[in-house]
Design a protein around this motif. Structure first.
Motif, short mmCIF file in Angstrom:
data_model
loop_
_atom_site.label_atom_id
_atom_site.label_comp_id
_atom_site.label_asym_id
_atom_site.label_seq_id
_atom_site.Cartn_x
_atom_site.Cartn_y
_atom_site.Cartn_z
N LEU A 60 -9.84 -9.64 -12.04
CA LEU A 60 -8.52 -10.17 -12.38
C LEU A 60 -8.46 -11.70 -12.38
N ASN A 61 -9.47 -12.33 -11.75
CA ASN A 61 -9.50 -13.80 -11.78
C ASN A 61 -9.59 -14.35 -13.20
N ASP A 62 -10.23 -13.57 -14.07
CA ASP A 62 -10.51 -14.09 -15.41
C ASP A 62 -9.52 -13.56 -16.45
N ILE A 63 -8.49 -12.84 -16.02
CA ILE A 63 -7.64 -12.15 -17.00
C ILE A 63 -6.19 -12.58 -16.82
N PRO A 64 -5.48 -12.91 -17.91
CA PRO A 64 -4.05 -13.18 -17.77
C PRO A 64 -3.30 -11.88 -17.43
N ILE A 65 -2.42 -11.97 -16.44
CA ILE A 65 -1.68 -10.78 -16.00
C ILE A 65 -0.20 -10.97 -16.31
N ALA A 66 0.40 -9.97 -16.95
CA ALA A 66 1.82 -10.05 -17.29
C ALA A 66 2.68 -9.74 -16.07
N LEU A 67 2.31 -8.70 -15.34
CA LEU A 67 3.10 -8.28 -14.18
C LEU A 67 2.36 -7.20 -13.42
N PHE A 68 2.81 -6.97 -12.19
CA PHE A 68 2.37 -5.80 -11.44
C PHE A 68 3.56 -4.85 -11.30
N ALA A 69 3.35 -3.58 -11.57
CA ALA A 69 4.40 -2.58 -11.35
C ALA A 69 3.86 -1.56 -10.35
N ILE A 70 4.62 -1.36 -9.27
CA ILE A 70 4.22 -0.35 -8.28
C ILE A 70 5.13 0.85 -8.47
N ASP A 71 4.63 1.86 -9.12
CA ASP A 71 5.43 3.08 -9.34
C ASP A 71 5.34 3.95 -8.08
N GLU A 72 6.34 4.80 -7.89
CA GLU A 72 6.40 5.67 -6.70
C GLU A 72 6.22 4.83 -5.43
N ALA A 73 6.95 3.72 -5.38
CA ALA A 73 6.74 2.75 -4.30
C ALA A 73 7.04 3.30 -2.91
N HIS A 74 7.79 4.41 -2.82
CA HIS A 74 8.07 4.98 -1.49
C HIS A 74 6.79 5.44 -0.79
N CYS A 75 5.72 5.62 -1.56
CA CYS A 75 4.44 6.04 -0.96
C CYS A 75 3.93 5.02 0.06
N ILE A 76 4.49 3.83 0.07
CA ILE A 76 4.02 2.80 0.99
C ILE A 76 4.63 2.97 2.38
N SER A 77 5.68 3.81 2.47
CA SER A 77 6.43 3.90 3.72
C SER A 77 6.31 5.26 4.38
N GLN A 78 6.18 5.24 5.69
CA GLN A 78 6.21 6.48 6.46
C GLN A 78 7.56 7.16 6.34
N TRP A 79 8.58 6.36 6.03
CA TRP A 79 9.92 6.91 5.89
C TRP A 79 10.08 7.68 4.59
N GLY A 80 9.23 7.41 3.63
CA GLY A 80 9.28 8.15 2.38
C GLY A 80 8.75 9.54 2.62
N HIS A 81 8.88 10.43 1.65
CA HIS A 81 8.46 11.81 1.90
C HIS A 81 6.99 12.00 1.51
N ASP A 82 6.37 10.97 0.99
CA ASP A 82 5.05 11.16 0.41
C ASP A 82 4.17 9.95 0.75
N PHE A 83 4.03 9.69 2.03
CA PHE A 83 3.31 8.49 2.47
C PHE A 83 1.84 8.56 2.07
N ARG A 84 1.34 7.48 1.51
CA ARG A 84 -0.08 7.38 1.16
C ARG A 84 -0.66 6.10 1.74
N PRO A 85 -1.55 6.26 2.70
CA PRO A 85 -2.09 5.07 3.38
C PRO A 85 -2.67 4.05 2.40
N GLU A 86 -3.25 4.53 1.30
CA GLU A 86 -3.88 3.58 0.37
C GLU A 86 -2.86 2.64 -0.27
N TYR A 87 -1.57 3.03 -0.24
CA TYR A 87 -0.54 2.14 -0.77
C TYR A 87 -0.37 0.89 0.08
N ARG A 88 -0.71 1.04 1.37
CA ARG A 88 -0.52 -0.08 2.29
C ARG A 88 -1.26 -1.34 1.84
#
Ligand code: ADP
Ligand code: MG
Length: 547
Positions: free
Chosen positions: A127-155
């Motif tokens: 990614l150092n060599d590439i222009p980036i338009a944006l980052f989109a994190i879909d299903e963002a609740h996966c980052i939280s234990q409070w969500g119903h579908d926690f995924r450690p890799e989201y951390r």
């Protein structure tokens, strides 16, 4: 070249107009701002990052948890002529190299990738060599234990904001109550992000809560005038599914059970019959409904209390997809809370237990509340309602308020006198001057508050204590046997500087508990007044009467 996002919406995707908030989100992202988007499934979240990716130089990087989701999204984008690809473990070596070549050659508008792969050193270096338009994190609740579908890799995604401070970041999810929302924003470092929450309201669904008395009779009474249309009855356990389905069939209704314990073939058959309207009523556990696309479900009944508002709202949301009037009925009994608690307490992870108990309490709060149901439901997801909805039991039939100032003071004093070390059941016993051993053993019969509430029923005190909890005068220590404690807000009420009213109970609860027996082997807890002891007492007297 394309000019405005609206024009690309029309030209590329073929839609006439933006839905609520879409345009603002797209514009903000194009300007380089971060965003947090909470919209229900089907609300139109994808366009919120797809369009800005097309309008900004560089590639839009989309994080998605599931390989199958990535493929679907990319296929549909390709059909619109958008240059999109996914980069995951399903690709062969050759395919993967092709995708990377397009990425480095500036030939991609959007790339879908799993979080751990994005955050790998190898990919970040690219990614150092590439222009980036944006980052989109879909299903963002996966980052939280409070969500119903926690995924450690989201951390790991928490590092993105720091690694790419100049690139706009958008987090999207369809499900997030307050804790999850806060968690997502904090963990992704989205402190400056604007939040956009919309689309949760389902105005055609009429919400009703009934106190559970004789649930099966209540169910059939509800069904009789509505039997022309199809619907779902949700129960909390497989056994109850079987029982209710059997009883409905016996009573002449066309009903079939559905739960994960049935053979796959039988489940498939039931689903198909339901879709074709060959079966009117499905009695099911939460296992039913995922991926069911039936627009004319007219009603959803919750025979038992669901574990949280997220599930409840999702399950009731299966009614009335066609926009025609639909109904959601919840039968709410305190005895069921023990069952729900039991299920939660099976969980081995103490953090999960704490979170789920908190969510169950919010669900109970909803059922007991006396304000517009829809306002509470939408509020839970962070969406506000300009006016009361006019299409729920509370709006249609407002409860009569009674003054409970004096009784509240009695109850609060009693909580204080017992040392703020006991749950509801015990406090009620002291208020009502119970002769129970435990009360006598602890010398609580010598307190000045002993017996000052004899004139009122156990149910009444139960409702009042719950009312005090929900209005913030008392708190229940969830981590500690739901012990009741006074809050600071209790002082003015105790000192007589404030009054309080409560809705007159709508349905007498006398017989409510008779139909529920506690599951054997569970530890008796005293936080809910009509639990075990009182219940068995009543069963015993009833049996005596019958004999
Ligand atoms: P979500 O990700 O929120 O579940 P999607 O982004 O997949 O929802 O969109 C759901 C459906 O709504 C898709 O078929 C999409 O094309 C459609 N859609 C989204 N925005 C619009 C719009 N402005 N006008 C018409 N249809 C739209
Ligand atoms: Mg989506």
């Amino acid at each position: 070249m394309i000019q405005t996002p609206l024009e690309s919406l029309k030209k590329i995707f073929g839609y006439d107009a933006f839905r609520l908030h879409q345009q603002e989100i797209v514009d903000g992202l194009i300007r380089g701002e971060d965003a947090f988007v909470l919209m229900p499934t089907g609300g139109g979240k994808s366009l919120c990052y797809q369009l800005p990716a097309l309008h900004r130089p560089g590639v839009g990087i989309v994080v998605s948890p599931l390989i199958s989701l990535m493929k679907d999204q990319v296929d549909s984008l390709k059909a619109y002529g958008v240059k999109a690809a996914f980069y995951n473990s399903s690709l062969s070596g050759t395919e993967a190299r092709k995708v990377l070549a397009r990425l480095h050659g500036g030939k991609l508008d959007l790339i879908y990738i799993a979080p751990e792969r994005l955050m790998s050193r190898e990919f970040l270096e690219r990614l150092n060599d590439i222009p980036i338009a944006l980052f989109a994190i879909d299903e963002a609740h996966c980052i939280s234990q409070w969500g119903h579908d926690f995924r450690p890799e989201y951390r790991q995604l928490g590092r993105l904001r720091g690694l790419f401070p100049e690139i706009p970041l958008i987090a999207l999810t369809a499900t997030a109550e307050a804790h999850t929302r806060r968690d997502i924003l904090e963990r992704l470092g989205l402190r400056q992000a604007r939040s956009y929450i919309s689309g949760f309201d389902r105005p055609n669904i009429r919400y009703t809560v009934l106190e559970k008395r004789k649930p099966f009779a209540q169910l059939t009474t509800f069904l009789q005038p509505r039997y022309k249309g199809t619907g779902i009855v949700y129960c909390l356990s497989r056994q109850r599914v079987e029982k209710v389905a059997g009883a409905l069939t016996e009573a002449g209704f066309q009903a079939a059970p559905y739960h994960a314990g049935l053979p796959a073939g039988a489940r498939k058959q039931v689903q198909e019959d339901f879709l074709r309207d060959d079966i009117r009523i499905i009695v099911a556990t939460v296992a039913f409904g995922m991926g069911i696309d039936k627009s004319n479900i007219r009603w959803v009944v919750h025979y038992d209390i669901p574990k949280n508002i997220e599930s409840y709202y999702q399950e009731t949301g299966r009614a009335g997809r066609d926009g025609l009037p639909a109904e959601a009925l919840l039968l709410f009994g305190y005895g069921d809370i023990s069952l729900a608690r039991g299920l939660i307490e099976n969980s081995k992870n103490p953090e999960r237990r704490r979170i789920e108990l908190h969510k169950l309490n919010a669900m109970v709060g909803y059922a007991e509340a006396l304000s517009c149901r829809r306002r509470i439901l939408l509020g839970y997801f962070g969406e506000s309602l300009a006016e009361d909805c006019g299409n729920c039991d509370i709006c249609l039939n407002p409860p009569r308020l009674v003054d409970v100032t004096e009784d509240s003071r009695k109850a609060l004093s009693c909580v204080y006198r017992v040392g703020q070390r006991f749950g509801m059941g015990h406090v009620i016993d002291v208020l009502r001057g119970s002769q129970k051993e435990r009360v006598l053993e602890l010398h609580h019969d010598r307190l000045s508050t002993y017996g000052i509430g004899r004139n009122r029923s156990q149910e009444y005190w139960g409702s009042l204590l719950h009312h005090l909890v929900h209005n913030g005068f008392l708190e229940q220590d969830v981590g500690n046997y739901s012990v009741l404690k006074l809050t600071d807000a209790a002082r003015p009420l105790l000192r007589g500087e404030q009054t309080l009213s409560m809705a007159e109970p709508r349905v007498k609860t006398e017989t409510a508990s008779l139909t529920h027996r506690r599951k054997g082997g569970q530890k008796a807890r005293d936080e809910y007044p009509d639990d075990s002891a009182a219940l068995f007492e009543r069963l015993r007297t009833l049996r005596k009467k019958l004999a």
